[in-house]
Design an enzyme around this catalytic site. Structure first.
Site, PDB file in Angstrom:
ATOM      1  N   ASP A   9       0.836  -1.202   0.000  1.00 49.83           N
ATOM      2  CA  ASP A   9       0.000   0.000   0.000  1.00 49.83           C
ATOM      3  C   ASP A   9       0.873   1.255   0.000  1.00 49.83           C
ATOM      4  O   ASP A   9       0.729   2.127   0.853  1.00 49.83           O
ATOM      5  CB  ASP A   9      -0.927  -0.007   1.221  1.00 49.83           C
ATOM      6  CG  ASP A   9      -2.011   1.077   1.128  1.00 49.83           C
ATOM      7  OD1 ASP A   9      -2.339   1.499   0.003  1.00 49.83           O
ATOM      8  OD2 ASP A   9      -2.518   1.498   2.186  1.00 49.83           O
ATOM      9  N   LEU A  10       1.762   1.347  -0.984  1.00 49.46           N
ATOM     10  CA  LEU A  10       2.625   2.518  -1.068  1.00 49.46           C
ATOM     11  C   LEU A  10       1.794   3.729  -1.483  1.00 49.46           C
ATOM     12  O   LEU A  10       1.223   3.770  -2.570  1.00 49.46           O
ATOM     13  CB  LEU A  10       3.742   2.276  -2.082  1.00 49.46           C
ATOM     14  CG  LEU A  10       4.829   3.355  -2.141  1.00 49.46           C
ATOM     15  CD1 LEU A  10       5.612   3.399  -0.844  1.00 49.46           C
ATOM     16  CD2 LEU A  10       5.774   3.095  -3.319  1.00 49.46           C
TER      17      LEU A  10
END
Length: 236
Positions: free
Chosen positions: A167-168
């Protein structure tokens, strides 16, 4: 790997930092409140509390479910062994990344409580001092103050070591007062074999988060030039 200690028949401590004498109270916000050490709360995938105490500055995060399933199950996960739990995996990955000298929070400990085939869990990491996340910096209209090429270079370092961040986004990148770039929140992340597809997916996810927040907040600068600098830094 985290050291395992049983606190009660159904409660297990996973400890990365052996210099601290940690017990179950450490994972309870009310305990820190009685010590006048609870300094704030946060939002995200889990419930988050910030602790400033004489023993150190920590972030406590309780693992929560997302999506539709959270409507009837907020925080229970199927239990198949301690080494399959989310805090064990996140602490282990943080220890690995610290050994690689990647800029991530220092892992402290996790707690896992089991029952009826499920578990609930909490993670504790060290706070990154004097840092703001990328979102807050952009919202304050300070995109021009950042070294975007360096941000790109830092993300490339993670990718070169096979670190996949699930979940960058602009909330999980932090910049401190020394302009050091940090990456946080490694729940459900992992070490992967090198592959250009997942690396590009990471970059695309970050770009989508920037575009999404730009549409929501008028205070965001136009980031076209900054994104070009980011890609230049990433590509070297």
């Amino acid at each position: 790997m985290p050291n395992i200690r049983t606190l009660s028949p159904n409660t297990h401590l996973l400890q990365s930092d052996e210099t601290l004498t940690i017990n179950k109270d450490w994972f309870e916000p009310d305990y820190w409140k009685t010590q006048n050490a609870l300094k704030g709360t946060g939002n995200g995938r889990g419930a988050v509390w910030f602790i400033h105490s004489s023993l150190g500055q920590f972030v406590i995060r309780r693992y929560r479910r997302g999506g539709f399933i959270a409507k009837f199950n907020k925080d229970r996960f199927l239990y198949t062994g301690l080494k399959s739990t989310r805090p064990w995996q996140e602490l282990s990955l943080l220890e690995h990344m610290r050994a690689l000298e990647l800029p991530v929070p220092r892992p402290i400990a996790g707690q896992v409580t089991t029952g009826f085939g499920f578990y609930r869990s909490t993670l504790m990491t060290e706070t990154i001092p004097n840092a703001q996340d990328l979102f807050d910096i952009l919202k304050a209209n300070r995109a021009h103050t950042l070294d975007w090429k360096n941000i790109g270079r830092v993300i490339k370092r993670f990718h070169d070591h096979g670190i996949y961040h699930s979940d960058l986004n602009c909330h999980n990148i932090m910049i401190d007062n020394a302009n050091t770039v940090w990456v946080i929140d490694f729940d459900k992340c992992e070490h992967r074999a090198t592959d250009t597809l997942w690396k590009q997916d990471n970059i695309d996810r970050l770009k989508r988060s920037l575009d999404k927040e730009s549409k929501r907040h008028a205070s965001f600068d136009s980031l076209d030039a900054q994104w070009r600098d980011f890609l230049e830094g990433y590509r070297g």
